[in-house]
Design an enzyme around this catalytic site. Structure first.
Site, PDB file in Angstrom:
ATOM      1  N   ASN A 403       0.822  -1.202   0.000  1.00 35.50           N
ATOM      2  CA  ASN A 403       0.000   0.000   0.000  1.00 35.50           C
ATOM      3  C   ASN A 403       0.861   1.260   0.000  1.00 35.50           C
ATOM      4  O   ASN A 403       1.030   1.911  -1.035  1.00 35.50           O
ATOM      5  CB  ASN A 403      -0.935  -0.028   1.217  1.00 35.50           C
ATOM      6  CG  ASN A 403      -2.030   1.010   1.123  1.00 35.50           C
ATOM      7  OD1 ASN A 403      -1.886   2.003   0.431  1.00 35.50           O
ATOM      8  ND2 ASN A 403      -3.133   0.771   1.801  1.00 35.50           N
ATOM      9  N   ASP A 404       1.438   1.584   1.141  1.00 33.32           N
ATOM     10  CA  ASP A 404       2.165   2.850   1.242  1.00 33.32           C
ATOM     11  C   ASP A 404       3.330   2.944   0.254  1.00 33.32           C
ATOM     12  O   ASP A 404       3.659   4.021  -0.211  1.00 33.32           O
ATOM     13  CB  ASP A 404       2.683   3.037   2.666  1.00 33.32           C
ATOM     14  CG  ASP A 404       1.531   3.139   3.655  1.00 33.32           C
ATOM     15  OD1 ASP A 404       0.484   3.661   3.270  1.00 33.32           O
ATOM     16  OD2 ASP A 404       1.697   2.693   4.807  1.00 33.32           O
ATOM     17  N   VAL A 405       3.932   1.785  -0.077  1.00 34.99           N
ATOM     18  CA  VAL A 405       5.121   1.828  -0.939  1.00 34.99           C
ATOM     19  C   VAL A 405       4.783   2.104  -2.404  1.00 34.99           C
ATOM     20  O   VAL A 405       5.674   2.253  -3.219  1.00 34.99           O
ATOM     21  CB  VAL A 405       5.943   0.521  -0.842  1.00 34.99           C
ATOM     22  CG1 VAL A 405       6.460   0.317   0.569  1.00 34.99           C
ATOM     23  CG2 VAL A 405       5.145  -0.675  -1.303  1.00 34.99           C
ATOM     24  N   VAL A 406       3.489   2.163  -2.737  1.00 31.33           N
ATOM     25  CA  VAL A 406       3.109   2.528  -4.105  1.00 31.33           C
ATOM     26  C   VAL A 406       2.217   3.772  -4.108  1.00 31.33           C
ATOM     27  O   VAL A 406       1.569   4.070  -5.098  1.00 31.33           O
ATOM     28  CB  VAL A 406       2.365   1.378  -4.834  1.00 31.33           C
ATOM     29  CG1 VAL A 406       3.312   0.243  -5.140  1.00 31.33           C
ATOM     30  CG2 VAL A 406       1.177   0.886  -4.025  1.00 31.33           C
ATOM     31  N   SER A 444      -0.220   2.738   7.581  1.00 27.48           N
ATOM     32  CA  SER A 444       0.090   4.065   8.104  1.00 27.48           C
ATOM     33  C   SER A 444      -1.174   4.887   8.256  1.00 27.48           C
ATOM     34  O   SER A 444      -1.168   5.947   8.855  1.00 27.48           O
ATOM     35  CB  SER A 444       1.043   4.777   7.165  1.00 27.48           C
ATOM     36  OG  SER A 444       0.408   4.985   5.929  1.00 27.48           O
TER      37      SER A 444
END
Lengths: 478, 95
Positions: A403-406, A444
């Site tokens: 999720n957060d890494v994209v 997050s």
């Protein structure tokens, strides 16, 4: 007697060499397996000769044999049984135990009251402080990753509490060093503090340990899952330092060398991870990404769903597919299914590659380990720097539980807590398919703008089941 | 131990740790963290000596816990690291 002491010292020396060589070997994929065996031999050697230490009463030797049997066997069995996906928390808890052991050494030495000299007291106290923080902090990290503790708790005025507690603990530590100056003359202490009183009251020691343990808890509680790898690594370095300091207290160079080497290596590793997330260590400790952050940056648009059949068809007729695995894949234990799906796609002539974000999962390299376990060849797995420029040419970016890494807001939204973090450019692919359990925000708590983009389709469900469905559909297209 | 000798050991060990790790591929970060976690399990040795020297029941109790924790650190750290690295088997043949 002299010969035995020589034998012990020589064995510690050899053990220290084996540790360093083992660590060196572990830093290359080709020799990594030998590395752990070498280090293991060093450990066995050091442990065995320690039993020969002259002057230890038989009763204590019996006690230590029992303790080793209990602690060793429990850890051995649990380490063997644990699923590959749960490795991060196991590393955390074993590391915490090492920190606890270092603090325990200091406690025994304080209680015996044989220590003399400012240097000795300072390092014993520092080691006790760091070891205790590492112990309680790692326990909290373990509880979070294991799912025993669901959320990141934030006290009101968290940073003030942290700093106040840290200062109190330090103050108590300084008091211990001051009072701990024993009868023997010590020029450094006399210079710094004058000739002081001699005894450390027990309540001071107890208070110090309680504060140090509490400090580890309050520092770790507010830290969210995405930052966990960095924190575990930091505690790993902490334990190393604590072991090194207690090694000085025990007059044991093997402990000093092993501890400090790990302390330095762990610090560097922590920095590498923090850099990969573009979050300085101080931010991770003092400005954790929290749920409140999601208020900033609302995203317009709707999420568009896609069926497993359509997803299978899209990938089947694509030329290039890049798969981005995340923690969701690990939780669902879907890595084997993903490997199977990859094989079906390759049979259909699709070029499939994997893109791994440095902090995907709960540890750097976590995804690599899982994919390796499932049998995905290494030459299909790429780091962020290697593959990020290729997303332009990719037909499909398949995001599995990441999720957060994209999240493209890391590039665009200055107000976002993850602004500036390097991300995988999944949004540059012609089509994005996101496998996701539900519609909620990421770990997050930040809304992901990618999910609302025109070229993005959502495939809801547990990764394990969804990928199995995709495979079923791929089979029908043969 | 002589103060400055210890200081030299500290310094050299710190450089060693830094150098050994400085060029590591990302795929090895997790195994390496786990491996270094195992290596500081040598705290077991210190805990054993501390327990060996213990005189009172209190010292023995604390020492006992310290040895137990240290042994768990060493044993668990080894098993977990070994399991992670076992996966690098296939790759070697491939290359």
């Amino acid at each position: 007697m002299q010969e035995i002491r020589w034998l012990i010292s020589a064995s510690y020396f050899i053990a220290a060499i084996l540790f360093i060589l083992g660590l060196k070997k572990m830093s290359s994929p080709v020799t990594a397996r030998k590395g752990i065996v070498w280090a293991g031999l060093g450990m066995v050697l050091a442990t065995l000769v320690t039993f020969l230490t002259p002057g230890m009463p038989t009763g204590n030797i019996v006690l230590m044999t029992i303790a080793i049997a209990i602690g060793g066997s429990i850890a051995w069995v649990s380490g063997k049984k644990v699923a590959m996906t749960d490795m991060p928390q196991m590393v955390a808890i074993y590391n915490g135990m090492g920190g606890g052991a270092a603090a325990g050494i200091a406690a025994v030495e304080f209680a015996r009251g044989h220590m003399a000299g400012t240097m000795l007291f300072t390092l014993a106290t520092l080691g006790a402080l760091i070891g205790s923080v590492s112990f309680s902090g790692s326990c909290v990290a373990f509880a979070k990753l294991q799912g025993l503790m669901k959320k990141a708790y934030r006290l009101p005025a968290q940073n003030t509490v942290n700093i106040a507690l840290a200062l109190v603990t330090l103050g108590l530590g300084i008091a211990i060093v001051w009072l701990g100056q024993a009868a023997s003359p010590d020029p450094i202490h006399d210079l710094l503090f004058g000739k002081g009183p001699l005894a450390v009251p027990p309540w001071l020691l107890v208070g110090f340990f309680i504060c140090a343990l509490a400090l580890g808890v309050v520092v770790t509680l507010p830290i969210g899952g995405a930052d966990m790898p960095v924190v575990i690594s930091l505690f790993n370095a902490f334990t190393g330092l604590a072991v090194g300091f207690e090694g000085y207290v025990m007059g044991n160079p093997a402990l000093i060398i092993a501890g400090i080497v790990v302390g330095a290596a762990g610090t560097l590793l922590t920095q590498l991870m923090a850099k990969a997330m573009n979050r300085p260590i101080t931010n991770i400790l003092f400005q954790p990404i929290s749920g409140e952050a999601q208020a900033s940056g609302t995203v317009n648009g709707t999420m568009k769903e896609v069926s497993a059949l359509d997803a299978a068809a899209m990938m089947h007729y694509a030329n290039k597919v890049i798969i981005i695995p995340g923690y969701g894949m690990a939780v669902a234990g879907a890595q084997h299914k993903v490997r199977e799906m990859t094989e079906w796609l390759e049979n259909a002539g699709v070029d499939v590659r994997f893109a791994i974000h440095p902090v995907a999962g709960r540890m750097p390299g976590h995804m690599n380990v899982l994919l390796a376990e499932a049998g995905v060849p290494y030459d299909k797995i790429f780091d962020l720097e290697e593959i990020n420029s290729d997303f332009n040419q990719a037909d499909i970016a398949l995001v599995i539980g990441a999720n957060d890494v994209v999240n493209p807001v890391a590039r665009t939204d200055k107000a976002s807590p993850i602004y500036g973090m390097p991300i995988l450019n999944a949004d540059y692919a012609s089509q994005v398919i996101v496998v996701k359990r539900g519609q909620g925000a990421g770990y997050s708590g930040i809304e992901n703008a990618l999910f609302y983009m025109e070229n993005c389709r959502m495939l809801y469900g547990s990764a394990q089941k969804v990928i199995a469905d995709v495979i079923q559909n791929l089979k029908t297209m043969e | 131990m002589e103060g400055f000798v210890a200081a030299y050991i500290f310094m050299l060990a710190a450089f060693t740790g830094y150098e050994v790790i400085s060029r590591v591929p990302v795929i090895l970060h997790t195994p390496l963290m786990s491996g270094s976690n195992f290596i500081h399990g040598v705290v077991l040795v210190g805990a054993m000596v501390a327990l060996g020297n213990a005189d009172t029941p209190l010292e023995q109790a604390i020492g006992f816990v310290a040895v137990l924790l240290g042994a768990a650190n060493a044993a668990g750290g080894y098993v977990v690291t070994e399991r992670m690295l076992a996966m690098f088997k296939n790759e070697k043949k491939g290359n």
